[in-house]
Scaffold this motif. Sequence first.
Motif, PDB file in Angstrom:
ATOM      1  N   SER A 215     -13.076  -7.546 -43.637  1.00  0.00           N
ATOM      2  CA  SER A 215     -12.116  -7.043 -42.651  1.00  0.00           C
ATOM      3  C   SER A 215     -10.743  -7.301 -43.245  1.00  0.00           C
ATOM      4  O   SER A 215     -10.418  -8.440 -43.581  1.00  0.00           O
ATOM      5  CB  SER A 215     -12.246  -7.778 -41.320  1.00  0.00           C
TER       6      SER A 215
ATOM      7  N   ASN B  38      -5.577  -0.232 -51.935  1.00  0.00           N
ATOM      8  CA  ASN B  38      -6.413   0.880 -52.397  1.00  0.00           C
ATOM      9  C   ASN B  38      -6.758   0.756 -53.877  1.00  0.00           C
ATOM     10  O   ASN B  38      -7.877   1.071 -54.288  1.00  0.00           O
ATOM     11  CB  ASN B  38      -5.723   2.217 -52.117  1.00  0.00           C
TER      12      ASN B  38
ATOM     13  N   SER C 173     -19.324   1.579 -47.909  1.00  0.00           N
ATOM     14  CA  SER C 173     -18.608   2.349 -46.903  1.00  0.00           C
ATOM     15  C   SER C 173     -17.284   1.674 -46.593  1.00  0.00           C
ATOM     16  O   SER C 173     -17.139   0.471 -46.758  1.00  0.00           O
ATOM     17  CB  SER C 173     -19.464   2.426 -45.634  1.00  0.00           C
ATOM     18  N   ARG C 174     -16.351   2.499 -46.100  1.00  0.00           N
ATOM     19  CA  ARG C 174     -15.036   1.971 -45.762  1.00  0.00           C
ATOM     20  C   ARG C 174     -14.468   2.794 -44.616  1.00  0.00           C
ATOM     21  O   ARG C 174     -14.583   4.013 -44.595  1.00  0.00           O
ATOM     22  CB  ARG C 174     -14.170   2.074 -47.006  1.00  0.00           C
ATOM     23  N   MET C 175     -13.865   2.084 -43.652  1.00  0.00           N
ATOM     24  CA  MET C 175     -13.228   2.768 -42.534  1.00  0.00           C
ATOM     25  C   MET C 175     -11.872   2.114 -42.294  1.00  0.00           C
ATOM     26  O   MET C 175     -11.770   0.889 -42.228  1.00  0.00           O
ATOM     27  CB  MET C 175     -14.080   2.632 -41.273  1.00  0.00           C
ATOM     28  N   GLY C 176     -10.857   2.934 -42.188  1.00  0.00           N
ATOM     29  CA  GLY C 176      -9.522   2.409 -41.940  1.00  0.00           C
ATOM     30  C   GLY C 176      -8.903   3.047 -40.709  1.00  0.00           C
ATOM     31  O   GLY C 176      -9.082   4.242 -40.474  1.00  0.00           O
ATOM     32  N   THR C 177      -8.208   2.224 -39.925  1.00  0.00           N
ATOM     33  CA  THR C 177      -7.575   2.709 -38.708  1.00  0.00           C
ATOM     34  C   THR C 177      -6.208   2.072 -38.538  1.00  0.00           C
ATOM     35  O   THR C 177      -6.096   0.842 -38.569  1.00  0.00           O
ATOM     36  CB  THR C 177      -8.440   2.348 -37.474  1.00  0.00           C
TER      37      THR C 177
ATOM     38  N   ILE D 125      -8.811  -2.223 -42.042  1.00  0.00           N
ATOM     39  CA  ILE D 125      -9.812  -1.585 -42.894  1.00  0.00           C
ATOM     40  C   ILE D 125     -11.062  -2.457 -42.860  1.00  0.00           C
ATOM     41  O   ILE D 125     -10.977  -3.677 -43.040  1.00  0.00           O
ATOM     42  CB  ILE D 125      -9.325  -1.444 -44.353  1.00  0.00           C
ATOM     43  N   VAL D 126     -12.203  -1.839 -42.616  1.00  0.00           N
ATOM     44  CA  VAL D 126     -13.485  -2.541 -42.653  1.00  0.00           C
ATOM     45  C   VAL D 126     -14.287  -1.942 -43.802  1.00  0.00           C
ATOM     46  O   VAL D 126     -14.437  -0.721 -43.892  1.00  0.00           O
ATOM     47  CB  VAL D 126     -14.248  -2.395 -41.320  1.00  0.00           C
ATOM     48  N   VAL D 127     -14.782  -2.810 -44.673  1.00  0.00           N
ATOM     49  CA  VAL D 127     -15.512  -2.364 -45.857  1.00  0.00           C
ATOM     50  C   VAL D 127     -16.906  -2.997 -45.852  1.00  0.00           C
ATOM     51  O   VAL D 127     -17.041  -4.204 -45.627  1.00  0.00           O
ATOM     52  CB  VAL D 127     -14.770  -2.781 -47.149  1.00  0.00           C
TER      53      VAL D 127
ATOM     54  N   THR E 150     -19.467  -7.792 -45.640  1.00  0.00           N
ATOM     55  CA  THR E 150     -18.373  -7.003 -45.067  1.00  0.00           C
ATOM     56  C   THR E 150     -17.044  -7.692 -45.352  1.00  0.00           C
ATOM     57  O   THR E 150     -16.985  -8.906 -45.540  1.00  0.00           O
ATOM     58  CB  THR E 150     -18.504  -6.857 -43.540  1.00  0.00           C
TER      59      THR E 150
END
Length: 82
Positions: free
Chosen positions: A9, A22, A34-38, A48-50, A7
């Motif tokens: 962070s 990006n 997977s990737r999540m950004g907040t 962003i967590v990848v 992972t």
Amino acid sequence: MEKRLGTLSIFIENENVSSKVNEILHEFRKIVISRMGTPYREKQVAVIVVILNGTTDEIGALSGKLGNIKGISVKSAISKIK
């Protein structure tokens, strides 16, 4: 070399570098699961967590490229899971 689950962070403190982040993530898209950004507006930071599946060299290269960008903090973790 064996692939590992890992992972990243990513803490973006300067929104002007988001496009560079990006760009680099796109460059390493083959190891991104997977990737999540907040955005956390209250703290003026984006997180962003990848989740990755790649060799330690690939994960290290991605982490290093991102870590060289001013205004960003990156932390990585690599599991023992193959």
